[in-house]
Motif scaffolding. Structure first.
Motif, short mmCIF file in Angstrom:
data_model
loop_
_atom_site.label_atom_id
_atom_site.label_comp_id
_atom_site.label_asym_id
_atom_site.label_seq_id
_atom_site.Cartn_x
_atom_site.Cartn_y
_atom_site.Cartn_z
N THR A 132 -0.65 9.39 0.77
CA THR A 132 -0.48 10.65 0.06
C THR A 132 0.82 10.71 -0.73
OG1 THR A 132 -1.76 11.75 1.80
CG2 THR A 132 -0.45 13.15 0.33
N ASN A 133 1.91 10.17 -0.20
CA ASN A 133 3.22 10.35 -0.83
C ASN A 133 3.70 9.15 -1.64
OD1 ASN A 133 3.61 12.97 0.27
ND2 ASN A 133 4.15 12.05 2.23
N VAL A 134 2.85 8.15 -1.82
CA VAL A 134 3.31 6.92 -2.47
C VAL A 134 3.76 7.17 -3.91
CG1 VAL A 134 2.64 4.63 -3.28
CG2 VAL A 134 1.97 5.40 -1.01
N LYS A 135 3.00 7.96 -4.65
CA LYS A 135 3.40 8.25 -6.04
C LYS A 135 4.81 8.82 -6.08
CE LYS A 135 -1.06 9.21 -8.24
NZ LYS A 135 -1.86 10.23 -8.94
N ASN A 136 5.06 9.81 -5.22
CA ASN A 136 6.38 10.44 -5.22
C ASN A 136 7.47 9.46 -4.80
OD1 ASN A 136 5.37 12.90 -6.05
ND2 ASN A 136 5.04 13.64 -3.96
N ARG A 137 7.15 8.55 -3.89
CA ARG A 137 8.14 7.56 -3.46
C ARG A 137 8.53 6.65 -4.62
NH1 ARG A 137 5.22 5.66 2.17
NH2 ARG A 137 5.59 7.58 3.35
N LEU A 138 7.54 6.23 -5.39
CA LEU A 138 7.84 5.38 -6.55
C LEU A 138 8.64 6.16 -7.58
CD1 LEU A 138 4.45 3.50 -7.09
CD2 LEU A 138 6.54 2.59 -6.09
N ILE A 139 8.23 7.39 -7.85
CA ILE A 139 8.93 8.22 -8.83
C ILE A 139 10.37 8.47 -8.40
CG2 ILE A 139 9.00 10.55 -9.84
CD1 ILE A 139 5.90 10.50 -9.73
N ASP A 140 10.56 8.64 -7.09
CA ASP A 140 11.91 8.91 -6.57
C ASP A 140 12.77 7.65 -6.45
OD1 ASP A 140 11.29 11.58 -6.40
OD2 ASP A 140 10.80 11.55 -4.27
N GLY A 141 12.17 6.49 -6.76
CA GLY A 141 12.99 5.28 -6.83
C GLY A 141 12.85 4.29 -5.69
N GLU A 142 11.80 4.40 -4.88
CA GLU A 142 11.64 3.43 -3.79
C GLU A 142 11.51 2.02 -4.35
OE1 GLU A 142 8.89 2.48 0.15
OE2 GLU A 142 8.42 4.19 -1.12
N ASP A 143 12.16 1.08 -3.68
CA ASP A 143 12.14 -0.32 -4.13
C ASP A 143 10.84 -0.97 -3.65
OD1 ASP A 143 12.80 -2.75 -5.15
OD2 ASP A 143 14.28 -3.25 -3.61
N ALA A 144 9.78 -0.73 -4.39
CA ALA A 144 8.45 -1.25 -4.04
C ALA A 144 7.61 -1.29 -5.30
CB ALA A 144 7.80 -0.35 -2.98
N VAL A 145 6.46 -1.98 -5.20
CA VAL A 145 5.49 -1.96 -6.29
C VAL A 145 4.16 -1.48 -5.72
CG1 VAL A 145 6.65 -3.86 -7.48
CG2 VAL A 145 4.70 -4.35 -6.00
N ALA A 146 3.30 -1.05 -6.60
CA ALA A 146 1.99 -0.56 -6.17
C ALA A 146 0.91 -1.20 -7.04
CB ALA A 146 1.91 0.96 -6.27
N VAL A 147 -0.23 -1.45 -6.43
CA VAL A 147 -1.38 -2.00 -7.15
C VAL A 147 -2.50 -0.96 -7.07
CG1 VAL A 147 -3.10 -3.82 -7.26
CG2 VAL A 147 -0.75 -4.36 -6.61
N HIS A 148 -2.98 -0.54 -8.23
CA HIS A 148 -4.05 0.45 -8.24
C HIS A 148 -4.70 0.43 -9.62
CE1 HIS A 148 -6.25 3.53 -6.21
NE2 HIS A 148 -5.32 3.71 -5.29
N TYR A 149 -5.56 1.43 -9.86
CA TYR A 149 -6.17 1.56 -11.17
C TYR A 149 -5.22 2.33 -12.08
CZ TYR A 149 -10.04 0.78 -7.96
OH TYR A 149 -10.83 0.28 -6.96
N PHE A 150 -5.34 2.11 -13.38
CA PHE A 150 -4.47 2.80 -14.32
C PHE A 150 -4.57 4.30 -14.14
CE2 PHE A 150 -3.55 4.84 -18.39
CZ PHE A 150 -2.30 4.32 -18.65
N ASP A 151 -3.41 4.96 -14.08
CA ASP A 151 -3.35 6.39 -13.83
C ASP A 151 -2.64 7.08 -14.98
OD1 ASP A 151 -3.10 8.94 -12.89
OD2 ASP A 151 -1.94 8.45 -11.10
N GLU A 152 -3.40 7.87 -15.75
CA GLU A 152 -2.84 8.57 -16.90
C GLU A 152 -1.85 9.65 -16.47
OE1 GLU A 152 -6.14 10.06 -19.07
OE2 GLU A 152 -6.77 8.10 -19.84
N GLY A 153 -1.91 10.04 -15.19
CA GLY A 153 -1.07 11.13 -14.72
C GLY A 153 0.33 10.71 -14.30
N LEU A 154 0.61 9.41 -14.25
CA LEU A 154 1.94 8.98 -13.84
C LEU A 154 2.95 9.24 -14.95
CD1 LEU A 154 1.32 5.59 -11.97
CD2 LEU A 154 2.06 7.75 -10.98
N PRO A 155 4.19 9.61 -14.62
CA PRO A 155 5.20 9.88 -15.64
C PRO A 155 5.68 8.60 -16.32
CG PRO A 155 6.19 9.97 -13.46
CD PRO A 155 4.71 9.83 -13.24
N GLN A 156 6.39 8.77 -17.44
CA GLN A 156 6.88 7.62 -18.21
C GLN A 156 7.90 6.79 -17.42
OE1 GLN A 156 6.04 6.43 -21.39
NE2 GLN A 156 4.31 7.79 -21.00
N SER A 157 8.47 7.38 -16.38
CA SER A 157 9.46 6.64 -15.58
C SER A 157 8.82 5.54 -14.76
CB SER A 157 10.21 7.60 -14.65
OG SER A 157 9.32 8.24 -13.75
N ILE A 158 7.48 5.53 -14.67
CA ILE A 158 6.75 4.50 -13.94
C ILE A 158 6.05 3.57 -14.92
CG2 ILE A 158 4.95 4.01 -12.26
CD1 ILE A 158 7.39 5.36 -11.06
#
Length: 292
Positions: A132-158
């Motif tokens: 549930t919180n993975v998107k926010n963790r990435l946005i907040d700067g967690e040192d990790a990568v994620a594999v998923h389908y393209f998401d138009e809703g992600l901010p430009q910071s990702i």
């Protein structure tokens, strides 16, 4: 003393200290003697010191230069130390954390691990289910990568870099009566749900509805094995990617004009997308997805 020195001018001081000759300094730096003289004139004003005194044996450094030459060399050494990080997988001992949905881990997890660990055997790996919180963790700067389908809703910071393509297909048990895409509208559908990704809507279902294929999910499940079991034991059908149809089932393709392409992407902080370790992960992920 308010000093704002140009690195090239500091280099001129160092070369003058070593060579004691304006012409030789100019030749070593690929400049003219006039340009070096201008550099020295500017430096004399900035540092409030003659710097070098001309004698019959060449230019001799002043006491100021003698006392500070180590400082000038230290500045130049520090500048030379500024360079891009070199990433050597075989000696890397850091952490590598990757988020992905359950379906990805079931299909590619072991292949990805063996591909990564073969090149970076000393790294510590964490392969984590998308939550549930993975998107926010990435946005907040967690040192990790994620594999998923393209998401138009992600901010430009990702950053979302494509690592593979596929297309959506329906699947049913082998002896299911349905043979065509159109006939599936008479049967119930079971959907794969990923918390934190498609909580509120299913992009594929929305796209199907837009072309007149109206289905309402009767059940949503976040465990692929359960979806497989339900489809095998009932008239339900599911949606997956080509090449991911489970054993005992067959695919029913969408009509060519309705083909739904899907892009797998690797996501990370945009500021970290060019980090050598992330470039290496991108390369390995592409290789694993291409070798189905």
């Amino acid at each position: 003393m308010d000093i704002n020195l140009d690195i090239q001018n500091i280099l001129v001081i160092k070369r003058m200290y070593e060579l004691r000759n304006v012409g030789l300094v100019a030749e070593s730096l690929g400049k003219t003697s006039g340009a070096i003289s201008k550099n020295l004139s500017k430096l004399k004003l900035q540092l409030d010191d003659p710097l070098f005194i001309q004698t019959k044996h060449g230019f001799e450094p002043t006491t100021f230069v003698e006392n500070n030459i180590d400082n000038f060399e230290q500045i130049l050494s520090s500048v030379e130390a500024i360079k891009h990080q070199v990433f050597l997988p075989e000696s890397y001992q850091g952490d590598i954390k990757i988020y992905a949905n359950t379906l990805f881990w079931e299909r590619y997890g072991s292949k990805l691990y063996f591909a990564l660990s073969q090149e970076a055997p000393h790294a510590h790996y964490s392969f984590v289910r998308w939550g549930t919180n993975v998107k926010n963790r990435l946005i907040d700067g967690e040192d990790a990568v994620a594999v998923h389908y393209f998401d138009e809703g992600l901010p430009q910071s990702i950053s979302q870099k494509e690592i593979g393509k596929g297309k959506a297909v329906f699947f049913v048990r082998n002896d299911h009566e349905a043979q065509t895409f159109e006939s599936l509208v008479n049967y119930p559908i079971i959907l794969f749900k990923t918390p934190g990704w498609n909580d509120n809507k299913y992009p594929i279902i929305d796209r199907l509805r837009s072309v007149g294929f109206n289905v309402t999910p009767k059940v949503e499940v976040d465990h692929p094995a359960m979806i497989h079991d339900v489809v095998l034991k009932s008239d339900y059908f599911g949606i997956t990617l080509d090449g991911s149809v489970p054993e005992g089932c067959r695919s029913i393709n969408l009509p060519e004009k309705l083909t739904i392409g899907v892009s797998y992407v690797m996501s990370c902080r945009r500021s970290q997308k060019d980090a050598p370790v992330n470039q290496w992960l991108l390369k390995i992920l592409k290789s694993v997805l291409q070798n189905k």
